[in-house]
Design a protein around this motif. Structure first.
Motif, short mmCIF file in Angstrom:
data_model
loop_
_atom_site.label_atom_id
_atom_site.label_comp_id
_atom_site.label_asym_id
_atom_site.label_seq_id
_atom_site.Cartn_x
_atom_site.Cartn_y
_atom_site.Cartn_z
N ASN A 72 -43.53 4.84 -13.29
CA ASN A 72 -42.24 4.04 -13.33
C ASN A 72 -41.34 4.40 -14.26
O ASN A 72 -41.84 4.19 -15.44
N PHE A 221 -40.47 3.47 -5.96
CA PHE A 221 -39.30 3.63 -4.74
C PHE A 221 -39.58 3.51 -3.68
O PHE A 221 -39.17 2.75 -2.70
N ASN A 222 -40.73 4.45 -3.02
CA ASN A 222 -41.12 4.60 -1.70
C ASN A 222 -41.90 3.31 -1.24
O ASN A 222 -41.56 2.90 -0.15
N ARG A 225 -38.78 0.81 -0.61
CA ARG A 225 -38.24 1.37 0.56
C ARG A 225 -38.91 1.00 1.81
O ARG A 225 -38.65 0.57 2.89
N VAL A 246 -37.40 -0.45 -9.83
CA VAL A 246 -37.76 0.62 -8.87
C VAL A 246 -37.82 0.23 -7.43
O VAL A 246 -37.38 0.77 -6.53
N ILE A 249 -34.53 -0.53 -5.91
CA ILE A 249 -33.69 0.42 -5.62
C ILE A 249 -34.17 1.07 -4.50
O ILE A 249 -33.63 1.48 -3.58
#
Lengths: 332, 332
Positions: A72, A221-222, A225, A246, A249
């Motif tokens: 992170n 992030f992944n 998402r 994160v 995002i």
DNA sequence: ACCCATTTTGCAACCGGTTGCAAAATGGAA
DNA sequence: TTCCATTTTGCAACCGGTTGCAAAATGGGT
């Protein structure tokens, strides 16, 4: 290989004790003696061996810095602040990367082998029991970013995650969202649980609000998402409180890929206010966690425990606040 | 406070030497003795004091990890990989944050006081002399991400920055850009200088290409953004080779703010391929630096120096490659 | 010059281990 | 059972410092 106390003593023609004394402050040495010793020392390029002296003094000035958050980006700031703060006080950070380990036994053994004077656990996902194990082993410990407990068993410095959840809820309600969701970090993380609890509690105070929730696999992030992509398969909520920045995002990326607009179609609020959240191409509305205060306070606390290891455990919580940027729609 | 060798010896009714031997592998101990000692040890919760033993063995298993890159997200990956790699080999990272310090004297003194077995300097901005000072002080050292020198004075592991510059140049030329620019990191950083040199060299091979250059204050988002905003005041180049990925992302933000499109109006190529570069909302074309190989190799090297401190200095350079994403226009 | 209180210094033991060496134990062969 | 080669064990010194204690040095007052 490097010169020792003995070498200096011989060269200066004095006892080893005398040399030792000139290098420990508060010891009684005449000016003449000091000059002689310092001369010999600089000629030889001597500097005392901190580990040898730790043997008798019982202090290594080594502080274990234990974390499992090496993915992170906000933890780069955390490490920066911790290392600088410790260095300024003459302490040395011995870094322990837990990776996926959640059993403290290994780290405790290792850190005891190196006789660290204290330990800082820097993690928002480890349970309170983790830090407590250090205390039980007789090692002064502070849990930074740890879970708040009304009767803490170890020092905890951080934020009130439940209050942050409430804060996010109030902000969404204030902006007129009625169909909201929590997109949390890993369900097992204490921070996730507390943020969710606060979020629900506050929403329960308001009528006519629908709430859903889901959890990402990690604060990354992944994961954010992926989780948002899954949400977008059905009708998504109007706004999401994401576990952290994160994650937010990642969610933003999923949303823009699917052709929807933020904040037009979906609102997002994060948590942390890491540097990137303010980047103009991200511009995330989020809740700021006062990192540097948390770290200063943690260091101050661990330092005070070096003098008084029995210091009564306390929880220090710092207030957070909403940073308004561009990912929530304006108040009507 | 914690039990010592002596305690265990007394409880087991054996000599201290016997206890010491059961805990150092390769030593001669009978099975019976071992059992007895281990029993006493576990009953007391004994584990040997690594620092005390370092006194006689001359090995602390402490490795100094020295860096000044606490603001570039890619270094979180770097720290993660280093700490894990060292831990796997039974070594402990003692972290030194240089902040703005560029004089090695302090760090050397400090690390010698703690008798570290070796030092890894992880920085792309420090000059070769920095690492050399450790070697001169008799401390085994590896400079990771350091400057390549044809006759290296210390071990250097990293990439050929000049070659990366050439690679970027070839890529821009291949895509038909004629009016290109270098938007570097701080001018004093060796990596900046080398990348720029390679970039120029290669472009000189091609006729009819115009080149400009400028330098950002730091390898950071804000610096990249500020520098690009300044460039946008006049007619910008067709494409920019940015010093690294964070800088590139800063530049991208400036460009999109000014209403221009990437890669339509301006092309960008970065360097590093940090995780974020692959995020779908960034999607940066960049040159990948094989971080994990560099770090594995650095660790392998420092470990081998523990056995043979006089090992002849070598430079290990790993090939980079262009990762095509969305910030350069396609080849015609 | 002498006395005594105070400071400075050195001696020696200690911190928690390791290790060379010699004595003691082991065990296989005769 | 005895002998001897091989392990195993303990003794004691050492690693590089610190520190309590007593002896030596200092210096102020008479």
């Amino acid at each position: 290989m490097p010169p020792t106390l003995k070498d200096v003593a011989e060269r200066a023609g004095v006892s080893r004790a005398a040399v030792s004394r000139t290098f420990t402050d508060g010891a009684s040495v005449s000016l003449k003696m000091r000059k002689k010793v310092e001369k010999a020392a600089t000629e030889l390029g001597y500097s005392p061996n901190a580990l040898a002296s730790s043997l008798t003094t019982g202090r290594t000035k080594l502080i274990g810095l234990v974390s499992n958050n090496f993915h992170n980006p906000i933890f780069l700031e955390v490490f920066d602040l911790f290392t600088r703060g410790l260095q300024e006080r003459g302490l040395r950070p011995l870094l322990v990367n837990l990776s996926d380990e959640t059993d403290p036994a290994n780290s405790i053994r290792m850190l005891r082998q190196y006789s660290v004077d204290g330990v800082v656990v820097a993690s928002s996902t480890l349970p309170p029991g983790f830090a407590k194990a250090f205390r039980d082993a007789g090692v002064p410990v502070v849990h930074s970013f740890g879970r708040y407990a009304s009767s803490p068993e170890v020092h905890v410095v951080g934020i009130d995650n439940a209050e942050c959840g409430r804060m996010a809820a109030r902000e969404l309600v204030r902006r007129g969202y009625r169909d909201v969701a929590f997109l949390g970090g890993p369900e097992s993380a204490t921070s996730t649980q507390d943020r969710f609890r606060g979020f629900m509690e506050e929403l329960a105070q308001h009528s006519g609000i629908s709430l859903r929730h889901s959890f990402a696999q990690a604060y990354s992030f992944n994961a954010g998402r992926a989780e948002m992509l899954a949400r977008l398969k059905d009708t998504p909520a109007q706004a999401y409180f994401c576990g952290d920045d994160v994650l937010s995002i990642g969610a933003l990326s999923a949303i823009s890929d699917s052709g929807l607009k933020v904040p037009g179609d979906i609102g997002i609020i994060g948590l942390n206010d890491m540097e990137m959240a303010g980047w103009e191409n991200i511009n995330l509305t989020t809740i700021r966690q006062p990192i540097s205060q948390i770290i200063d306070s943690s260091i101050e606390l661990i330092v005070s425990m070096l003098e008084n290891p029995e210091r009564y455990p306390e929880a220090r919580l710092f207030p957070c606040k909403v940073i308004e940027r561009g990912t929530l729609r304006p108040v009507d």
